[in-house]
Design an enzyme around this catalytic site. Sequence first.
Site, PDB file in Angstrom:
ATOM      1  N   TYR A 109      -1.833  -1.630  10.303  1.00 44.20           N
ATOM      2  CA  TYR A 109      -1.841  -1.700   8.828  1.00 44.20           C
ATOM      3  C   TYR A 109      -0.523  -1.137   8.282  1.00 44.20           C
ATOM      4  O   TYR A 109       0.139  -1.762   7.454  1.00 44.20           O
ATOM      5  CB  TYR A 109      -3.034  -0.898   8.303  1.00 44.20           C
TER       6      TYR A 109
ATOM      7  N   SER B  79       0.871  -1.168   0.000  1.00 46.04           N
ATOM      8  CA  SER B  79       0.000   0.000   0.000  1.00 46.04           C
ATOM      9  C   SER B  79       0.911   1.223   0.000  1.00 46.04           C
ATOM     10  O   SER B  79       2.112   1.101   0.304  1.00 46.04           O
ATOM     11  CB  SER B  79      -0.848  -0.020   1.284  1.00 46.04           C
TER      12      SER B  79
HETATM   13  P1  NAD Z   1     -11.642  -6.370  -0.371  1.00 43.99           P
HETATM   14  O1  NAD Z   1     -12.254  -6.262   0.971  1.00 43.99           O
HETATM   15  O2  NAD Z   1     -12.419  -5.956  -1.575  1.00 43.99           O
HETATM   16  O3  NAD Z   1     -11.123  -7.860  -0.626  1.00 43.99           O
HETATM   17  C1  NAD Z   1     -10.367  -8.542   0.337  1.00 43.99           C
HETATM   18  C2  NAD Z   1     -10.592 -10.034   0.156  1.00 43.99           C
HETATM   19  O4  NAD Z   1      -9.745 -10.715   1.103  1.00 43.99           O
HETATM   20  C3  NAD Z   1     -12.038 -10.489   0.452  1.00 43.99           C
HETATM   21  O5  NAD Z   1     -12.520 -11.294  -0.607  1.00 43.99           O
HETATM   22  C4  NAD Z   1     -11.913 -11.268   1.753  1.00 43.99           C
HETATM   23  O6  NAD Z   1     -12.824 -12.354   1.848  1.00 43.99           O
HETATM   24  C5  NAD Z   1     -10.475 -11.779   1.660  1.00 43.99           C
HETATM   25  N1  NAD Z   1      -9.928 -12.109   2.982  1.00 43.99           N
HETATM   26  C6  NAD Z   1     -10.016 -11.382   4.129  1.00 43.99           C
HETATM   27  N2  NAD Z   1      -9.418 -12.022   5.138  1.00 43.99           N
HETATM   28  C7  NAD Z   1      -8.927 -13.178   4.619  1.00 43.99           C
HETATM   29  C8  NAD Z   1      -8.218 -14.285   5.172  1.00 43.99           C
HETATM   30  N3  NAD Z   1      -7.894 -14.322   6.481  1.00 43.99           N
HETATM   31  N4  NAD Z   1      -7.890 -15.303   4.361  1.00 43.99           N
HETATM   32  C9  NAD Z   1      -8.224 -15.286   3.045  1.00 43.99           C
HETATM   33  N5  NAD Z   1      -8.895 -14.277   2.464  1.00 43.99           N
HETATM   34  C10 NAD Z   1      -9.248 -13.236   3.250  1.00 43.99           C
HETATM   35  O7  NAD Z   1     -10.296  -5.533  -0.239  1.00 43.99           O
HETATM   36  P2  NAD Z   1      -9.305  -4.856  -1.326  1.00 43.99           P
HETATM   37  O8  NAD Z   1      -9.450  -3.404  -1.196  1.00 43.99           O
HETATM   38  O9  NAD Z   1      -9.430  -5.503  -2.660  1.00 43.99           O
HETATM   39  O10 NAD Z   1      -7.906  -5.235  -0.657  1.00 43.99           O
HETATM   40  C11 NAD Z   1      -7.029  -6.204  -1.164  1.00 43.99           C
HETATM   41  C12 NAD Z   1      -5.616  -5.872  -0.712  1.00 43.99           C
HETATM   42  O11 NAD Z   1      -5.237  -4.595  -1.229  1.00 43.99           O
HETATM   43  C13 NAD Z   1      -5.453  -5.801   0.816  1.00 43.99           C
HETATM   44  O12 NAD Z   1      -4.211  -6.386   1.178  1.00 43.99           O
HETATM   45  C14 NAD Z   1      -5.406  -4.305   1.069  1.00 43.99           C
HETATM   46  O13 NAD Z   1      -4.702  -3.978   2.232  1.00 43.99           O
HETATM   47  C15 NAD Z   1      -4.699  -3.821  -0.185  1.00 43.99           C
HETATM   48  N6  NAD Z   1      -4.891  -2.416  -0.478  1.00 43.99           N
HETATM   49  C16 NAD Z   1      -6.148  -1.915  -0.664  1.00 43.99           C
HETATM   50  C17 NAD Z   1      -6.295  -0.579  -0.947  1.00 43.99           C
HETATM   51  C18 NAD Z   1      -7.641   0.039  -1.159  1.00 43.99           C
HETATM   52  O14 NAD Z   1      -7.713   1.264  -1.151  1.00 43.99           O
HETATM   53  N7  NAD Z   1      -8.703  -0.719  -1.367  1.00 43.99           N
HETATM   54  C19 NAD Z   1      -5.164   0.256  -1.053  1.00 43.99           C
HETATM   55  C20 NAD Z   1      -3.919  -0.288  -0.854  1.00 43.99           C
HETATM   56  C21 NAD Z   1      -3.784  -1.633  -0.571  1.00 43.99           C
END
Ligand code: NAD
Length: 260
Positions: free
Chosen positions: A155, A142
């Site tokens: 985080y 991130s």
């Molecule tokens: P999201 O909530 O849309 O998807 C996350 C997925 O992870 C879900 O399908 C959930 O079921 C799964 N999950 C959660 N806990 C789990 C576990 N213990 N085991 C297996 N699966 C699990 O979230 P997103 O925004 O797509 O985030 C994905 C990644 O991107 C994360 O690591 C997040 O930190 C990172 N990220 C997101 C953003 C943002 O702004 N959305 C920015 C930077 C980084």
Amino acid sequence: MQLKDKVAYITGSASGIGKEIAIVYAREGAKIVIADLNKEAADATAAELKATGAQAIGVGVDVTNEDQVNASVEEAVKAFGGIDILVSNAGIQIVHPVEEFAFADWKKMLAIHLDGAFLTTKACLKHMYAQGRGGRVIYMGSVHSKEASLLKAPYVTAKHGLIGLAKTVAKEGAKHGVAANVICPGFVRTPLVEKQIPEQAKTLGITEDEVVKNVMLKETVDGEFTTTDDVAQVALLFAAFPTNALTGQSMVVSHGWFMQ
Ligand code: NAD
């Protein structure tokens, strides 16, 4: 077809960023393992990919559970004959000021983001090394791998930690042709972020609109959210890059929020 017949195991790929990476990789010819805590959603996503002519399976896994991680990787290998690409992407968000952060929530955050990355890496590397055809390990970091924000202590700590893991895997994996990278997105409008908007508004005492404009997108060059496709294109670059030249690098994808 930049990933023809490569097998990609993508955690957290039943939603958001991981799902988009699965779609882009499938379009490029990869065989996809949708590995997610939500098995029903994983199966549904795999079915969506199969409907486009791709090869895909859904597997249920909690990335913090070593036995489940190992079993799901074995299931993937059994289905598709190996693992070429790991995208360690599963993640959640919990926001509180440090002095109010419950220790249990701190541990949960570190377990999903760091234990999950370690356990999936360990399970997949074993196959990548044995197969002798190299591999790619990609961590979802991130902007918070490089920068801090209010309320996000575990985080920010975990996302910084992924850079250390990637650099180590880059060094250890090199002799096996395995490269490791971190993608560092800005705010992407997925369910993970949708949940934070009202929470941050409440904690910071401002409106939801102000959270978006003055907290999330304030430092971008265009006031735009990063898109899932922005992130997936970088994930494709790292997965398809033909040499070790980029190994160990982290790339920020944030519409100019953070420049390094
Ligand atoms: P999201 O909530 O849309 O998807 C996350 C997925 O992870 C879900 O399908 C959930 O079921 C799964 N999950 C959660 N806990 C789990 C576990 N213990 N085991 C297996 N699966 C699990 O979230 P997103 O925004 O797509 O985030 C994905 C990644 O991107 C994360 O690591 C997040 O930190 C990172 N990220 C997101 C953003 C943002 O702004 N959305 C920015 C930077 C980084």
